[in-house]
Design an enzyme around this catalytic site. Structure first.
Site, PDB file in Angstrom:
ATOM      1  N   PRO A   2       0.743  -1.064  -0.047  1.00 57.37           N
ATOM      2  CA  PRO A   2       0.080  -0.167  -0.162  1.00 57.37           C
ATOM      3  C   PRO A   2       0.890   1.231   0.070  1.00 57.37           C
ATOM      4  CG  PRO A   2      -0.929  -1.612   1.561  1.00 57.37           C
ATOM      5  CD  PRO A   2       0.522  -1.971   1.104  1.00 57.37           C
ATOM      6  N   GLU A   3       0.405   2.251  -0.944  1.00 54.24           N
ATOM      7  CA  GLU A   3       1.401   3.430  -0.956  1.00 54.24           C
ATOM      8  C   GLU A   3       0.246   4.655  -0.324  1.00 54.24           C
ATOM      9  OE1 GLU A   3       3.774   3.946  -4.596  1.00 54.24           O
ATOM     10  OE2 GLU A   3       3.724   1.612  -4.776  1.00 54.24           O
ATOM     11  N   LYS A  58       2.858   6.688   4.766  1.00 57.45           N
ATOM     12  CA  LYS A  58       2.143   5.421   5.056  1.00 57.45           C
ATOM     13  C   LYS A  58       1.377   5.024   6.342  1.00 57.45           C
ATOM     14  CE  LYS A  58       5.135   3.793   1.060  1.00 57.45           C
ATOM     15  NZ  LYS A  58       5.865   2.831   0.747  1.00 57.45           N
ATOM     16  N   ARG A 111      -0.057 -11.350   5.324  1.00 54.74           N
ATOM     17  CA  ARG A 111       1.203 -11.517   5.360  1.00 54.74           C
ATOM     18  C   ARG A 111       1.562 -11.430   6.903  1.00 54.74           C
ATOM     19  NH1 ARG A 111       4.735  -9.598   0.121  1.00 54.74           N
ATOM     20  NH2 ARG A 111       3.255 -10.147  -1.369  1.00 54.74           N
ATOM     21  N   ARG A 150      22.483  13.094  -3.003  1.00 50.38           N
ATOM     22  CA  ARG A 150      22.634  11.644  -2.920  1.00 50.38           C
ATOM     23  C   ARG A 150      23.358  11.425  -4.225  1.00 50.38           C
ATOM     24  NH1 ARG A 150      18.012   8.971  -0.298  1.00 50.38           N
ATOM     25  NH2 ARG A 150      17.240  10.400   1.555  1.00 50.38           N
ATOM     26  N   ARG A 247      13.888  -4.801  -5.650  1.00 44.06           N
ATOM     27  CA  ARG A 247      12.622  -4.235  -6.030  1.00 44.06           C
ATOM     28  C   ARG A 247      12.353  -4.398  -7.542  1.00 44.06           C
ATOM     29  NH1 ARG A 247       9.916  -1.900  -1.996  1.00 44.06           N
ATOM     30  NH2 ARG A 247       7.956  -2.497  -3.243  1.00 44.06           N
TER      31      ARG A 247
END
Length: 277
Positions: A2-3, A58, A111, A150, A247
């Site tokens: 879920p985002e 989230k 899960r 970054r 991912r």
């Protein structure tokens, strides 16, 4: 996973079905949750009223009338259900909040990776999150400044909740495709014009999201995620898949070329270079 849009949909469920209700008791049905709250904490929840609910990234925060906060996080999957207290529980019920009107709010998680915590009253809640991806006050300039620090690729960086809260694997891929940025582009090498396009793309992707569970709803339309081998909706090039930080990453090799990107320093130097007469 879920985002932000999916968690916002869950929060709307809490607003309409849990806010204002008084807790009789909380039952934790899975060992992983039972380790997070003590029996005395559970007993002390009896009689508390859910005054308001809030989303941070989230994370879902159920603010109680005495200042304490029940903190729920779906992590990989999860959802809420409301049922009569006497009714059989769903198969993957992990926690149950019984209300004084004989209904129960049920934390469903196939899960069993979701978490529920209780934060004391009067203590500032620091979740270590960056700006919310849906916050209109979060600017492209702020995003560019953070990316300049970054060196790693942009796609995994967008999944770091300290950079921006609420984005996950699906909407990060969708945003990069819409902004025509390679998921492999180094963060500190993306020109500010492209970062501006990315900020607009994130906003557009989130506004288009339905809050449904991605793959099990015909109303969900994704441009690139999980479309490996299918034609790009812009240029018809087959969508490719790669693995980044464990991912799946989906991208169009034509619309999102993996090519060297000028640094900001080089761009500034070029801009200051005098023109030939």
């Amino acid at each position: 996973m879920p985002e932000l849009p999916e968690v916002e949909a869950a929060l709307e469920f809490l607003r309409t079905r849990a806010r204002g209700r008084t807790i009789v008791k909380v039952r934790l049905l899975h060992p992983s949750l039972q380790r997070r709250l003590t029996p005395s904490q559970l007993r002390a929840l009896g009689g508390a009223r859910i005054a308001r609910v809030e989303r941070r990234g989230k994370h879902q925060l159920l603010h109680l009338d005495d200042g304490r906060v029940l903190h729920a996080h779906f992590r990989m999957n999860g959802d809420w259900a409301l049922a009569e207290t006497a009714a059989p529980l769903p198969r993957f019920a992990r926690a149950v909040i019984d209300f004084d009107d004989a209904t129960s709010l049920i934390f469903v998680d196939s899960r069993a990776l979701g978490t529920i915590d209780l934060h004391p009253a009067g203590v500032a809640l620091d979740l270590g999150l960056g700006p919310d991806a849906a916050d209109p006050e979060w600017t492209a300039a702020q995003l560019a400044d953070e990316l300049a620090r970054r060196r790693g690729p942009i796609k995994p960086a967008l999944l770091d909740q300290r950079l921006v809260a609420g984005l996950g694997n699906i909407y990060a891929a969708e945003s990069l495709w819409r902004a025509r940025i390679s998921p492999f582009a180094p963060c500190n090498a993306i020109l500010r014009a492209r970062v501006t396009a990315l900020r607009k793309a994130i906003d557009a992707v989130l506004r288009r999201a339905t809050g449904s569970r991605y793959t099990d709803d015909d109303t969900v339309t994704l441009d690139v995620y999980d479309r490996e081998g299918l034609p790009c909706r812009r240029c018809r090039t087959p969508i490719e898949r790669a693995v980044q930080a464990g991912r799946s990453t989906y991208f169009c090799p034509t619309c999102q070329p993996d090519e060297p990107t000028r640094s900001r320093k080089a761009a500034r130097s070029t801009a200051r270079k005098p023109r030939r007469a």
